[in-house]
Design an enzyme around this catalytic site. Structure first.
Site, PDB file in Angstrom:
ATOM      1  N   HIS A 244      36.246  43.871  40.537  1.00  0.00           N
ATOM      2  CA  HIS A 244      35.534  44.671  39.544  1.00  0.00           C
ATOM      3  C   HIS A 244      35.563  46.156  39.917  1.00  0.00           C
ATOM      4  O   HIS A 244      35.881  46.522  41.055  1.00  0.00           O
ATOM      5  CB  HIS A 244      34.079  44.207  39.416  1.00  0.00           C
TER       6      HIS A 244
ATOM      7  N   HIS B 165      37.132  52.722  42.041  1.00  0.00           N
ATOM      8  CA  HIS B 165      38.140  51.851  42.651  1.00  0.00           C
ATOM      9  C   HIS B 165      37.829  50.387  42.362  1.00  0.00           C
ATOM     10  O   HIS B 165      36.719  50.034  41.958  1.00  0.00           O
ATOM     11  CB  HIS B 165      38.177  52.082  44.161  1.00  0.00           C
TER      12      HIS B 165
END
Length: 282
Positions: free
Chosen positions: A137, A225
């Site tokens: 995620h 990220h």
């Protein structure tokens, strides 16, 4: 002295009259008793009917309201790090506290898991034991603690703040090493290279809800990220020096050319304990 005696016929007449009166009184008493019983039965029937009508007309309590007063720990957790691969909790688990964060889910594309397996093998050859992330995620918030009865208002505030937010597509191709705030875990991740401006706008909306509930907001200059794998301890500098370049080489020389991770950000999610809420974007 003359004494007058009543005849037997007169006595019989008197007896009949007296008996008739007693019979009438008994009948009257029975009649009154029956009337009283009927009255009690009628009142009891009316009371039962009212109770039944009240139960039918009474609206059911919404499940969301019932949940607000449920203090059951639906996500039983333990602070024993041995049961979590050596991971150490960032905050102490207490009954009624729910670890909560906001994110975009990433569904692995074709070839992604094979590439990740190759990277973990290379890391292992340098004595770094990497574990695949459970759910890939992109985070838009820090992990915060919510009380159980805050969950529904918190989600509603998020939905309101994100009403006009639009979906986007992000991409990532460069590996980067991160550690958590407590320096208890190190993460190998892919840094987002497109879509940062839109992500910052979404973070503003999420931060607004965090401030409303007096919770920590996101980092001031976030490096968006997708975490790929992790290991226990702060191995950030060691991985950067010893094998990050070799790992990046695997990404750049993928069988079909450089691997480009694409994240379709069309549905924001919020996870609170074991509950996950979806917030679709337009």
């Amino acid at each position: 002295m003359l004494v007058s005696y009543s005849s037997s016929s007169e006595e019989d007449t008197e007896h009949l009259q007296l008996g008739g009166e007693v019979t009438k009184r008994k009948q009257s008493w029975h009649k009154d008793d029956n009337s009283l019983r009927k009255k009690h039965k009628s009142e009891e029937h009316t009371l039962n009917a009212r109770e039944e009508d009240d139960s039918k007309s009474r609206l059911p309590v919404p499940g969301s309201v019932l949940d607000m007063f449920t203090e059951e720990d639906e996500d039983p957790l333990t602070d024993d790090s041995r049961q979590h691969g050596g991971r150490i909790r960032s905050f102490k688990h207490e009954r009624g506290n729910w670890a909560t964060y906001v994110y975009f889910p990433y569904i692995p594309e074709e070839g992604f898991l094979e590439l990740l397996d190759e990277m973990t093998e290379v890391a292992a050859s340098h004595s770094f034991s990497l574990t695949h992330t459970d759910e890939f995620h992109l985070s838009l918030s820090k992990t915060v603690v919510l009380r159980h009865h805050w969950i529904q208002p918190f989600i509603q505030s998020l939905r309101t703040g994100l009403t006009h937010s639009r979906r986007l597509i992000c991409s990532a191709e460069k590996l980067k090493v991160y550690s958590n705030d407590e320096k208890t875990r190190t993460f190998l991740a892919m840094e987002v290279s497109t879509g940062q401006a839109q992500l910052l706008e979404l973070v503003k909306a999420v931060d607004s809800t965090m401030e409303e509930f007096n919770l920590d907001t996101f980092y001031k200059n976030p490096s968006f990220h997708i975490s790929l794998a992790w290991c226990v301890g702060d191995c950030t500098e060691h991985i950067r020096k010893e094998c990050l370049q070799e790992l990046q080489g695997l990404v750049d020389s993928h069988e079909d050319g450089p691997f480009l991770l694409r994240l379709d950000c069309q549905e924001l999610r919020c996870k609170a304990g074991n509950k996950t809420f979806s917030i679709p974007l337009h």
